[in-house]
Design a protein around this motif. Structure first.
Motif, short mmCIF file in Angstrom:
data_model
loop_
_atom_site.label_atom_id
_atom_site.label_comp_id
_atom_site.label_asym_id
_atom_site.label_seq_id
_atom_site.Cartn_x
_atom_site.Cartn_y
_atom_site.Cartn_z
N GLY A 102 0.81 -1.21 0.00
CA GLY A 102 0.00 0.00 0.00
C GLY A 102 0.84 1.26 0.00
O GLY A 102 0.50 2.26 -0.66
N LEU A 103 1.95 1.24 0.75
CA LEU A 103 2.82 2.41 0.79
C LEU A 103 3.47 2.64 -0.57
O LEU A 103 4.01 1.71 -1.18
N GLY A 104 3.41 3.87 -1.04
CA GLY A 104 3.93 4.18 -2.36
C GLY A 104 2.93 3.96 -3.48
O GLY A 104 3.21 4.27 -4.64
N THR A 105 1.74 3.46 -3.13
CA THR A 105 0.68 3.27 -4.13
C THR A 105 -0.66 3.83 -3.65
O THR A 105 -1.62 3.87 -4.42
N ALA A 111 3.96 11.96 -5.80
CA ALA A 111 4.16 11.68 -7.23
C ALA A 111 4.32 10.19 -7.49
O ALA A 111 3.84 9.67 -8.51
N LEU A 112 4.97 9.49 -6.56
CA LEU A 112 5.15 8.04 -6.71
C LEU A 112 3.81 7.33 -6.67
O LEU A 112 3.54 6.42 -7.47
N VAL A 113 2.95 7.75 -5.74
CA VAL A 113 1.61 7.16 -5.63
C VAL A 113 0.81 7.47 -6.89
O VAL A 113 0.16 6.57 -7.47
N ASP A 114 0.84 8.71 -7.34
CA ASP A 114 0.09 9.09 -8.54
C ASP A 114 0.57 8.30 -9.76
O ASP A 114 -0.22 7.90 -10.62
N ASN A 115 1.88 8.09 -9.85
CA ASN A 115 2.45 7.32 -10.95
C ASN A 115 1.89 5.90 -10.97
O ASN A 115 1.48 5.38 -12.02
#
Length: 391
Positions: free
Chosen positions: A169-172, A269-273
């Motif tokens: 979940g972390l980073g997403t 930004a990493l999550v949005d990516n």
């Protein structure tokens, strides 16, 4: 033709080159000022990456080690706990809680689905000491509504700790750890932070620290109180995975660098990516005639896809690897042969998604004999990307 290996599994994920270089160069002793400075820097970065003011600890283990610590440190034999499970990793919470003698109440959702909040409300009891759940159930690529569960605990006046496996979940996923009231949030190194397996990290609330002093379950290597005490000095309680810590520092620097050196913005930004790549992948696969396994609660960490009736997902996994050196994941447990899973977390960009879908067009046409027109999946993904970058 030349084949370039591409890893699309939800852990381990593709490695960040800068982290690989840092790992290779990490010839450093862990009881030195140099390592203490590195360790304290990484711990401070992790607080920003997780998005919390709580303590964040770093353990030399897989994510399951942090899951175990979240049971052994917070419970006593006989304690009633509630586990929300909808897949293999939710079932791991059940096994861990039982291993430490907890009285385990289980609320199950079918594979490919998430929980009905009304059912969670009914399952929650005043005597529950903790609620254990996933943010993303990696085995089925389902996202659970952590915020809603946290809000429910507050509304009902529950004193239960909220413990969340955020390993994929972390980073997403966007979390408000402190605002929602997540007491433990767990991450793992082989996921969105783009380094090899071997490190787990977790944020710990003040409420959880208070409970820890009263819990009676045995703990030694995973004694979080010892880790907290040593972290202040820039040390771990036992020999850490020095090279991986160096790699993690390089990875967090890279994430910050994607937003001009601002790690918080880099995390967003990493999550949005991941979310854009996941949406583009889903659109492309649906355009080819595939059925999403978790259409009502899709995760951004990975996409699970059901193969047509009478077909085996293993054929897709094997064909992608043998023809294009592209590695995806099969289903786990009872879902093996029924679904395949494609990851989006970490070091993936939109052009990786295009490469995957281009390969999948050939596999769908040649291996599964679906009525495919080349370019359908890619075009659908392109539209998702175009819409996203306009916003």
């Amino acid at each position: 033709m030349i084949r370039k290996t591409r890893l699309f599994t939800p852990g381990p994920t593709p490695l960040l080159p800068a982290a690989q270089f840092a790992i290779a160069a990490a010839d450093i002793h862990h009881r030195t000022p140099e390592f203490r400075a590195l360790f304290q820097k990484v711990l401070a970065q992790l607080k920003v990456f997780v998005g919390t003011q709580n303590d964040v600890l770093l353990l030399s283990s897989s994510g399951t080690g942090a899951m175990e610590a979240s049971v052994s440190n917070l419970t006593s034999p006989g304690d009633p706990v509630l586990v929300l499970t909808a897949g293999k990793f939710g079932e791991r919470w059940v096994d861990l809680a039982k291993a430490f003698g907890c009285q385990v109440d289980v609320l199950k959702a079918p594979y490919g689905e998430t929980f009905d909040l009304a059912e969670v409300r009914k399952a929650l009891k005043p005597e529950h000491r903790a609620v254990y759940m996933q943010a993303t159930e990696t085995s089925t690529a389902v996202r659970h509504d952590v915020e809603a569960v946290a809000k429910l605990l507050k509304e009902t006046g529950s004193e239960a700790l909220l413990v969340v496996d955020g390993i994929t979940g972390l980073g997403t996923t966007h979390f408000d750890v402190d605002g929602w009231g997540i007491d433990i949030l767990i991450g793992g190194s082989q996921k969105a932070v783009m380094i090899p397996p071997g490190l787990a990290y977790l944020s710990v609330s003040e409420k959880a620290w208070g409970v820890m002093e009263k819990s009676k379950n045995p703990r030694y290597y995973f004694d979080l109180r010892k880790e907290r005490k040593n972290a202040v000095k820039g040390e771990s309680s036992y020999t850490p995975a020095v090279a991986l810590v160096a790699g993690l520092g390089a990875a967090l620097d890279y994430i910050a660098g994607q937003a001009g050196g601002d790690l918080e913005k880099g995390r967003i930004a990493l999550v949005d990516n991941a979310q854009v790549n996941a949406a583009a992948t889903r659109a492309g696969l649906v355009a080819l005639g595939f059925t999403l396994f978790a259409p009502t609660a899709p995760a951004a960490a990975a996409t699970a896809v059901a193969v047509p009736e009478g077909m085996n997902s293993s054929d897709v996994v094997k064909a992608l690897k043998s023809r294009f050196a592209l590695v995806i994941a099969n289903g786990q447990g009872e879902m093996q042969g029924k679904i395949f899973r494609v990851a989006h977390l970490g070091f993936f960009d939109f052009l990786d998604t295009i490469a995957l879908l281009g390969a999948m067009e050939h596999i769908a046409k040649d291996t599964l004999k679906l009525p495919v027109k080349y370019g359908e999946a890619v075009a659908a993904a392109q539209q998702v990307y175009a819409d996203a970058v306009k916003q």
